[in-house]
Design a protein around this motif. Sequence first.
Motif, PDB file in Angstrom:
ATOM      1  N   GLN A 160       0.820  -1.200   0.000  1.00 25.56           N
ATOM      2  CA  GLN A 160       0.000   0.000   0.000  1.00 25.56           C
ATOM      3  C   GLN A 160       0.857   1.253   0.000  1.00 25.56           C
ATOM      4  O   GLN A 160       2.037   1.221   0.378  1.00 25.56           O
ATOM      5  CB  GLN A 160      -0.918  -0.002   1.212  1.00 25.56           C
ATOM      6  N   VAL A 161       0.270   2.338  -0.406  1.00 24.51           N
ATOM      7  CA  VAL A 161       0.961   3.628  -0.370  1.00 24.51           C
ATOM      8  C   VAL A 161       1.482   3.875   1.041  1.00 24.51           C
ATOM      9  O   VAL A 161       0.775   3.664   2.027  1.00 24.51           O
ATOM     10  CB  VAL A 161       0.013   4.760  -0.799  1.00 24.51           C
ATOM     11  N   GLY A 162       2.738   4.306   1.107  1.00 29.39           N
ATOM     12  CA  GLY A 162       3.365   4.554   2.395  1.00 29.39           C
ATOM     13  C   GLY A 162       4.062   3.348   2.979  1.00 29.39           C
ATOM     14  O   GLY A 162       4.789   3.466   3.970  1.00 29.39           O
ATOM     15  N   GLY A 163       3.849   2.195   2.378  1.00 29.99           N
ATOM     16  CA  GLY A 163       4.445   0.969   2.879  1.00 29.99           C
ATOM     17  C   GLY A 163       5.881   0.787   2.419  1.00 29.99           C
ATOM     18  O   GLY A 163       6.460   1.655   1.753  1.00 29.99           O
ATOM     19  N   SER A 164       6.456  -0.357   2.778  1.00 30.90           N
ATOM     20  CA  SER A 164       7.844  -0.631   2.423  1.00 30.90           C
ATOM     21  C   SER A 164       7.976  -2.033   1.840  1.00 30.90           C
ATOM     22  O   SER A 164       7.126  -2.900   2.056  1.00 30.90           O
ATOM     23  CB  SER A 164       8.753  -0.479   3.642  1.00 30.90           C
ATOM     24  N   LEU A 165       9.060  -2.216   1.127  1.00 30.88           N
ATOM     25  CA  LEU A 165       9.343  -3.484   0.463  1.00 30.88           C
ATOM     26  C   LEU A 165      10.844  -3.592   0.293  1.00 30.88           C
ATOM     27  O   LEU A 165      11.523  -2.572   0.125  1.00 30.88           O
ATOM     28  CB  LEU A 165       8.648  -3.510  -0.903  1.00 30.88           C
ATOM     29  N   ARG A 166      11.364  -4.805   0.338  1.00 34.11           N
ATOM     30  CA  ARG A 166      12.784  -4.996   0.082  1.00 34.11           C
ATOM     31  C   ARG A 166      12.985  -5.979  -1.057  1.00 34.11           C
ATOM     32  O   ARG A 166      12.514  -7.119  -1.006  1.00 34.11           O
ATOM     33  CB  ARG A 166      13.519  -5.522   1.323  1.00 34.11           C
ATOM     34  N   LEU A 167      13.703  -5.532  -2.061  1.00 31.72           N
ATOM     35  CA  LEU A 167      14.034  -6.376  -3.202  1.00 31.72           C
ATOM     36  C   LEU A 167      15.451  -6.928  -3.038  1.00 31.72           C
ATOM     37  O   LEU A 167      16.307  -6.299  -2.412  1.00 31.72           O
ATOM     38  CB  LEU A 167      13.959  -5.577  -4.499  1.00 31.72           C
TER      39      LEU A 167
END
Length: 115
Positions: free
Chosen positions: A12-19
């Motif tokens: 979601q907008v504002g969230g985070s993710l790690r690739l």
Amino acid sequence: VQLQASGGGLVQVGGSLRLSCTVSGSMMSPDLMVWYRQAPGSQQREFVASITDSDKTDYAESAKGRFTASSDVAKLTMFLHMENMRVEDTAVYSCAASIRRTTYWGKGTQVTVSS
């Protein structure tokens, strides 16, 4: 030499993710690893971030302050930590590695940011 990108998904907008992007099949670690992205409907691949074997990083303006590139000790895996994500970050993210002046590409991983 093969590159494998992973870690994409829906956020979601504002969230985070790690690739993650892992290099295999090489006796040497990359001199430079780069993240690119291609947005839906776009025919252009956009530079996102890069990291050298001496941990020098560079970022696109859109990524500064929100994305952080890093690598593991062996310099065979590159990470892209993305925070405060925006809808416009939606894209297929792919990685490339430069080893002894040869560039290798991996398949992308889809990142979708929903509002």
